[in-house]
Design an enzyme around this catalytic site. Structure first.
Site, PDB file in Angstrom:
ATOM      1  N   GLY A 117       0.705  -1.153  -0.042  1.00  0.00           N
ATOM      2  CA  GLY A 117       0.091  -0.028  -0.043  1.00  0.00           C
ATOM      3  C   GLY A 117       0.801   1.095  -0.002  1.00  0.00           C
ATOM      4  NE  ARG A 118      -3.110   5.699  -0.680  1.00  0.00           N
ATOM      5  CZ  ARG A 118      -4.373   5.059  -0.976  1.00  0.00           C
ATOM      6  NH1 ARG A 118      -4.372   4.928  -2.272  1.00  0.00           N
ATOM      7  NH2 ARG A 118      -5.065   4.923  -0.454  1.00  0.00           N
ATOM      8  CG  MET A 119       0.537   5.336   5.024  1.00  0.00           C
ATOM      9  SD  MET A 119       1.800   6.571   5.398  1.00  0.00           S
ATOM     10  CE  MET A 119       2.372   6.140   6.643  1.00  0.00           C
ATOM     11  CG  ASP A 172      -0.835  -6.128   0.703  1.00  0.00           C
ATOM     12  OD1 ASP A 172      -0.235  -4.982   0.832  1.00  0.00           O
ATOM     13  OD2 ASP A 172      -1.887  -6.332   0.149  1.00  0.00           O
ATOM     14  CB  THR A 194      -4.685   0.408  10.258  1.00  0.00           C
ATOM     15  OG1 THR A 194      -3.752   0.019   9.648  1.00  0.00           O
ATOM     16  CG2 THR A 194      -5.743   0.433   9.126  1.00  0.00           C
ATOM     17  CB  ALA A 209       0.005   6.224  16.754  1.00  0.00           C
ATOM     18  CG  HIS A 255      -6.971  13.039   4.658  1.00  0.00           C
ATOM     19  ND1 HIS A 255      -7.841  13.546   5.585  1.00  0.00           N
ATOM     20  CD2 HIS A 255      -5.864  12.322   5.157  1.00  0.00           C
ATOM     21  CE1 HIS A 255      -6.952  13.271   6.582  1.00  0.00           C
ATOM     22  NE2 HIS A 255      -5.905  12.596   6.456  1.00  0.00           N
ATOM     23  CE  LYS A 285      -8.661   9.301   5.992  1.00  0.00           C
ATOM     24  NZ  LYS A 285      -7.860   7.986   6.610  1.00  0.00           N
ATOM     25  N   GLY A 333      -8.895   9.370  11.034  1.00  0.00           N
ATOM     26  CA  GLY A 333      -8.809   8.913  12.373  1.00  0.00           C
ATOM     27  C   GLY A 333      -8.133   9.854  13.516  1.00  0.00           C
TER      28      GLY A 333
HETATM   29  N1  LIG Z   1      -1.223   6.531  11.401  1.00  0.00           N
HETATM   30  C1  LIG Z   1      -0.639   7.500  10.657  1.00  0.00           C
HETATM   31  O1  LIG Z   1       0.299   7.974  10.468  1.00  0.00           O
HETATM   32  C2  LIG Z   1      -1.175   6.959   9.070  1.00  0.00           C
HETATM   33  C3  LIG Z   1      -2.331   6.372   9.015  1.00  0.00           C
HETATM   34  N2  LIG Z   1      -2.732   6.132   7.861  1.00  0.00           N
HETATM   35  C4  LIG Z   1      -3.916   4.885   7.556  1.00  0.00           C
HETATM   36  O2  LIG Z   1      -3.190   3.607   7.183  1.00  0.00           O
HETATM   37  C5  LIG Z   1      -4.171   2.845   6.702  1.00  0.00           C
HETATM   38  C6  LIG Z   1      -3.595   2.516   5.232  1.00  0.00           C
HETATM   39  O3  LIG Z   1      -3.555   3.662   4.331  1.00  0.00           O
HETATM   40  P1  LIG Z   1      -2.806   3.759   2.874  1.00  0.00           P
HETATM   41  O4  LIG Z   1      -1.504   2.905   3.029  1.00  0.00           O
HETATM   42  O5  LIG Z   1      -3.067   5.129   2.251  1.00  0.00           O
HETATM   43  O6  LIG Z   1      -3.882   2.605   2.174  1.00  0.00           O
HETATM   44  P2  LIG Z   1      -3.813   1.680   0.856  1.00  0.00           P
HETATM   45  O7  LIG Z   1      -4.995   1.112   0.485  1.00  0.00           O
HETATM   46  O8  LIG Z   1      -2.578   2.166   0.072  1.00  0.00           O
HETATM   47  O9  LIG Z   1      -2.825   0.331   1.631  1.00  0.00           O
HETATM   48  C7  LIG Z   1      -3.275  -0.757   2.151  1.00  0.00           C
HETATM   49  C8  LIG Z   1      -2.748  -1.964   1.909  1.00  0.00           C
HETATM   50  O10 LIG Z   1      -3.370  -3.005   3.030  1.00  0.00           O
HETATM   51  C9  LIG Z   1      -3.400  -4.115   2.147  1.00  0.00           C
HETATM   52  N3  LIG Z   1      -4.358  -4.701   2.824  1.00  0.00           N
HETATM   53  C10 LIG Z   1      -5.690  -4.577   3.000  1.00  0.00           C
HETATM   54  N4  LIG Z   1      -6.277  -5.914   3.695  1.00  0.00           N
HETATM   55  C11 LIG Z   1      -5.096  -6.550   4.247  1.00  0.00           C
HETATM   56  C12 LIG Z   1      -5.023  -7.656   4.938  1.00  0.00           C
HETATM   57  N5  LIG Z   1      -6.136  -8.280   5.664  1.00  0.00           N
HETATM   58  N6  LIG Z   1      -3.698  -8.353   5.222  1.00  0.00           N
HETATM   59  C13 LIG Z   1      -2.686  -7.437   4.772  1.00  0.00           C
HETATM   60  N7  LIG Z   1      -2.732  -6.664   3.845  1.00  0.00           N
HETATM   61  C14 LIG Z   1      -4.095  -5.898   3.693  1.00  0.00           C
HETATM   62  C15 LIG Z   1      -3.951  -3.490   0.946  1.00  0.00           C
HETATM   63  O11 LIG Z   1      -3.922  -4.541  -0.128  1.00  0.00           O
HETATM   64  C16 LIG Z   1      -2.903  -2.323   0.606  1.00  0.00           C
HETATM   65  O12 LIG Z   1      -1.986  -2.900  -0.057  1.00  0.00           O
HETATM   66  C17 LIG Z   1      -5.361   3.806   6.717  1.00  0.00           C
HETATM   67  O13 LIG Z   1      -6.293   3.285   7.789  1.00  0.00           O
HETATM   68  C18 LIG Z   1      -5.122   5.205   6.866  1.00  0.00           C
HETATM   69  O14 LIG Z   1      -5.986   6.082   7.387  1.00  0.00           O
HETATM   70  C19 LIG Z   1      -2.390   6.505   6.595  1.00  0.00           C
HETATM   71  C20 LIG Z   1      -1.342   7.583   6.882  1.00  0.00           C
HETATM   72  C21 LIG Z   1      -0.831   7.634   7.964  1.00  0.00           C
HETATM   73  O1  LIG Z   2      -5.534   7.898   4.855  1.00  0.00           O
HETATM   74  C1  LIG Z   2      -4.578   8.785   5.109  1.00  0.00           C
HETATM   75  O2  LIG Z   2      -3.905   9.021   4.046  1.00  0.00           O
HETATM   76  C2  LIG Z   2      -4.280   9.128   6.669  1.00  0.00           C
HETATM   77  N1  LIG Z   2      -4.814   8.720   7.425  1.00  0.00           N
HETATM   78  C3  LIG Z   2      -4.470   8.999   8.939  1.00  0.00           C
HETATM   79  C4  LIG Z   2      -6.159   9.326   9.571  1.00  0.00           C
HETATM   80  O3  LIG Z   2      -7.197   8.962   9.071  1.00  0.00           O
HETATM   81  O4  LIG Z   2      -5.899  10.238  10.485  1.00  0.00           O
HETATM   82  C5  LIG Z   2      -3.604   9.589   9.018  1.00  0.00           C
HETATM   83  C6  LIG Z   2      -3.366  10.938   8.091  1.00  0.00           C
HETATM   84  O5  LIG Z   2      -4.348  11.649   8.169  1.00  0.00           O
HETATM   85  C7  LIG Z   2      -3.389  10.045   6.727  1.00  0.00           C
END
Ligand SMILES: NC(=O)C1=CN([C@@H]2O[C@H](COP(=O)(O)OP(=O)(O)OC[C@H]3O[C@@H](n4cnc5c(N)ncnc54)[C@H](O)[C@@H]3O)[C@@H](O)[C@H]2O)C=CC1
Ligand SMILES: O=C(O)C1=N[C@H](C(=O)O)C[C@H](O)C1
Length: 250
Positions: free
Chosen positions: A12-14, A35, A78, A106, A136, A140, A146
């Protein structure tokens, strides 16, 4: 000795950004990229001591329980966590078979966002009005973010502690939800716009004045120092830690 790290959601992106950050960090070694479709077994975790989960709100809690059972500490970015879900993780970590395991969850690992939440909670008691606007990228899956939920809860808790009542609002009709979501009495508005990454504005108002606190993550690089810090620290902690602020002495 390096800390062996597995990344769940690695495609995924993150997740892909975290894989690179772990590879680039001193004292961390990336041992597994997992994944969708990969079971979270000890074999697939390939000797990892810490797993990092950036997946999907619908699966992250199950992942955390499976990872604890597989014998690794967990860092979760997540979103989608509820108080009840936190409680189930706490109960799991308190079982004898999970002794020594710890989990950090977090909603945001970016320093500017963590400080925004902290400053907003500090300021909240001094203002009549407070609202949160999160902005965002349109890929998303969850709204409000969150981070916005955590920000609103922090503001609400500070207002309650200071004895403030509800925010002033004369709205009588709002059939389409124009006033946004309401989290613990705080209105939260979500914008989804191509070109954005992750942004949040907290606006606090009094007669004749306004305070705006804003965080902008222009790039996912902004989250990496916080993720790496959590990976380094999780093994030395006990039980469940919620929020990066707990690691930053804020
Ligand atoms: N805490 C933080 O600082 C941040 C949190 N996030 C959160 O992180 C989460 C992911 O965001 P993105 O990377 O943008 O999403 P994304 O959709 O780009 O990546 C998610 C990845 O998880 C995989 N996935 C889905 N179900 C799965 C499973 N059961 N087992 C293993 N892999 C699985 C998907 O195939 C995908 O590759 C979101 O909830 C987002 O809000 C995003 C950015 C920063
Ligand atoms: O999905 C995102 O991109 C992000 N998700 C987190 C949230 O839901 O707060 C953290 C950040 O905002 C990026």
């Amino acid at each position: 000795m390096s800390i062996a790290v597995a990344v769940v959601g690695a495609a995924g992106r993150m997740g892909s950004t975290v894989c690179q950050a772990v590879q680039d960090a001193d004292g961390l070694a990336l041992v597994a990229r997992l994944d969708v479709g990969d079971e979270l077994t000890a074999a697939n975790l390939a000797g990892a001591q810490v797993a990092v989960d950036f997946t999907h709100p619908s699966v992250t809690e199950d992942n955390v329980h499976a990872l604890i059972d597989a014998g690794v500490d967990v860092v979760v970015g997540t979103t989608g966590w509820t108080d009840a879900a936190y409680e189930r993780v706490r109960e799991h970590l308190a079982r004898p078979e999970a002794a020594g395991r710890s989990v950090i969850i977090a909603p945001n690992f970016a320093l500017s966002a963590v400080l925004t939440m902290s400053f907003a909670a500090k300021a909240a008691r001094y203002f009549e009005s407070a609202e949160v606007i999160e902005l965002h990228h349109p890929n998303k899956v969850d709204a409000p973010s969150g981070t916005a939920i955590a920000t609103a809860r922090g503001i609400a808790a500070a207002r309650a502690e200071a004895g403030l009542g509800p925010v002033p609002d004369a709205t009588e009709t709002d059939p389409d939800g124009a006033r946004g979501a309401v989290v613990d009495g705080v209105h939260v508005h979500a914008v989804r716009l191509r070109g954005l990454t992750a942004h949040e504005e907290v606006v606090l108002g009094n007669p004749g004045e306004q305070l705006t606190i804003r965080t902008d993550s222009f790039d996912r690089a902004s989250f990496m120092p916080g993720v790496v810090l959590a990976v380094r620290e999780v093994g030395g902690r006990e039980g469940l830690t919620i929020g990066l602020d707990r690691l930053l002495d804020l």
